[in-house]
Design an enzyme around this catalytic site. Sequence first.
Site, PDB file in Angstrom:
ATOM      1  N   ASP A  71       0.818  -1.208   0.000  1.00 30.18           N
ATOM      2  CA  ASP A  71       0.000   0.000   0.000  1.00 30.18           C
ATOM      3  C   ASP A  71       0.853   1.260   0.000  1.00 30.18           C
ATOM      4  OD1 ASP A  71      -2.095   1.770   0.173  1.00 30.18           O
ATOM      5  OD2 ASP A  71      -2.523   1.388   2.283  1.00 30.18           O
ATOM      6  N   ASP A 272      -2.127   5.231  -5.655  1.00 27.74           N
ATOM      7  CA  ASP A 272      -2.298   4.357  -4.501  1.00 27.74           C
ATOM      8  C   ASP A 272      -2.405   2.890  -4.895  1.00 27.74           C
ATOM      9  OD1 ASP A 272      -2.952   3.208  -2.092  1.00 27.74           O
ATOM     10  OD2 ASP A 272      -4.968   4.015  -2.019  1.00 27.74           O
TER      11      ASP A 272
END
Length: 509
Positions: A71, A272
């Site tokens: 992430d 992201d």
Amino acid sequence: MKIASIPLLASVAAAEVLQLGINKIAPGHHTSRLARRATYIENLANNITGGGYYADVSVGSPPQPQRMVLDTGSSDIWVVAYNADLCTSQRMQEYYGDTCSDVFTPSKSSSFELVDRRAFSIKYLDGTASTGDYITDDFSIANTTIKSLQMGYATKVVRGTGILGIGFSNHVAAATPYPNIMDELVKQNIIPTKAYSLYLNDRRSPEGSILFGGIDTEKFIGNLEVVPIIKDISSGKISSFTVDLEGITVAYPNGSKADIKMPAAEMPTLLDSGTTLSYLPQAMAEDLFEDLGAVTDFKTTGLTFIPCDYLGANSRPKSDPQTLTISFTFGNKTIRVPVQEMVLDVFADYDGPVPIKLPFDNACLFGIQSLGGFSGQSNGIASADFLLLGDTFLRSAYVVYDLTHQQIGLAQANLNSTASKIVELRAEDKSIPSLTGVPAQQQQASPTASKTAGTTTDKGGNVVTVTASPSPSPSNVAGRSGRAPGSDSLVIMAAAGAFAVLGGALMVL
């Protein structure tokens, strides 16, 4: 959630460069049930953790294997406690549709230390949260061990897999920032500078890679352009990988183009990897949906679908300029995403009729969704103020995340590359170096045909075929107001939900 074993593809690529293989987990590797609560879009986004990119690491002495979601949108690493509420409660597992995979047991590690009890609390954009303690322990990644790394020890979770957050340390969930993995990699002389390169690869490939401290020029096409990181919209400082997006353009096979209307000349955009889909402000999303004939199922799921006929573009080489593309422009760099990279056939293995009434029979999930569905979240951020580009975009890009110089390097990904030429980043560098990759796409993946032959007509009057039939019969895409019969779509929608994970911690509590 029990995940099938996939071998670790980690190796030290060069001196002071770490290369870690990242594995894409498809929904077929686990089963999930959806909770009958709240709105469907919250269920679909919050409760399924498949479909993302995972890294195999280990924590403790001796090492305890952990599989974590990679992430770039958050900054904390956290492990799932062996006695976390989700792991020990069958009722919660049924409610949230998930179980625990690799868990961490402190008593089995001689290097474990408790830092701050009940101090770890993080909330993600999709509303999911994890809470627990802050700890330190040895953390092994790519055959290298980071000593006494601080991380979260989550005792309350709604997803059974930990998170490998690799963002800025000033964006951690702690009240007082601490050195996170990127700081410790440099502090412990493992890499020379806080930077890494992300290569997710083709959507049909089961794996990609992340390179800490280096750039692989065989993995991208043309020049690597540098764009500055701008202030985060929630913190008001450089604390996330947010850049300015200057335009989105749909390029049709007949040569015509359509620009998607933007509320401002430049839009803050978060890159992201922890988010499987991409999200646009509602007005921009609806403009794009209308152009491509995508339809939102407002009644049941809140998700937007598109005819699987668009997968017919797979029969064309990626270098073919006639392929319908969605282009994203950042300064001097434009990343072109072939439309088939945005079409996800989540119902491919389902034998019955899709229990959602749409104006086309062969429904695929669209890789771009509207942020309007999250406007009710208590995150303090207006959904019209930013974009979030997740894996459906990032697979087409080679991205260098440079925390030291607060820059992003962008280039078109050279998909399915099997070669490697690594340039080591240096501590004395003043910027991401000016590098050139390969001249053109080097490999071509095997086409993946759609489950249903046919055609569709987009707004621009372009017929996109799914087969090589010389005389296809076009079927016009109808309006945008899909309707569903009700709760009988719960089971099949679990497949779509597997692609709807929102990982970026835009709001930290």
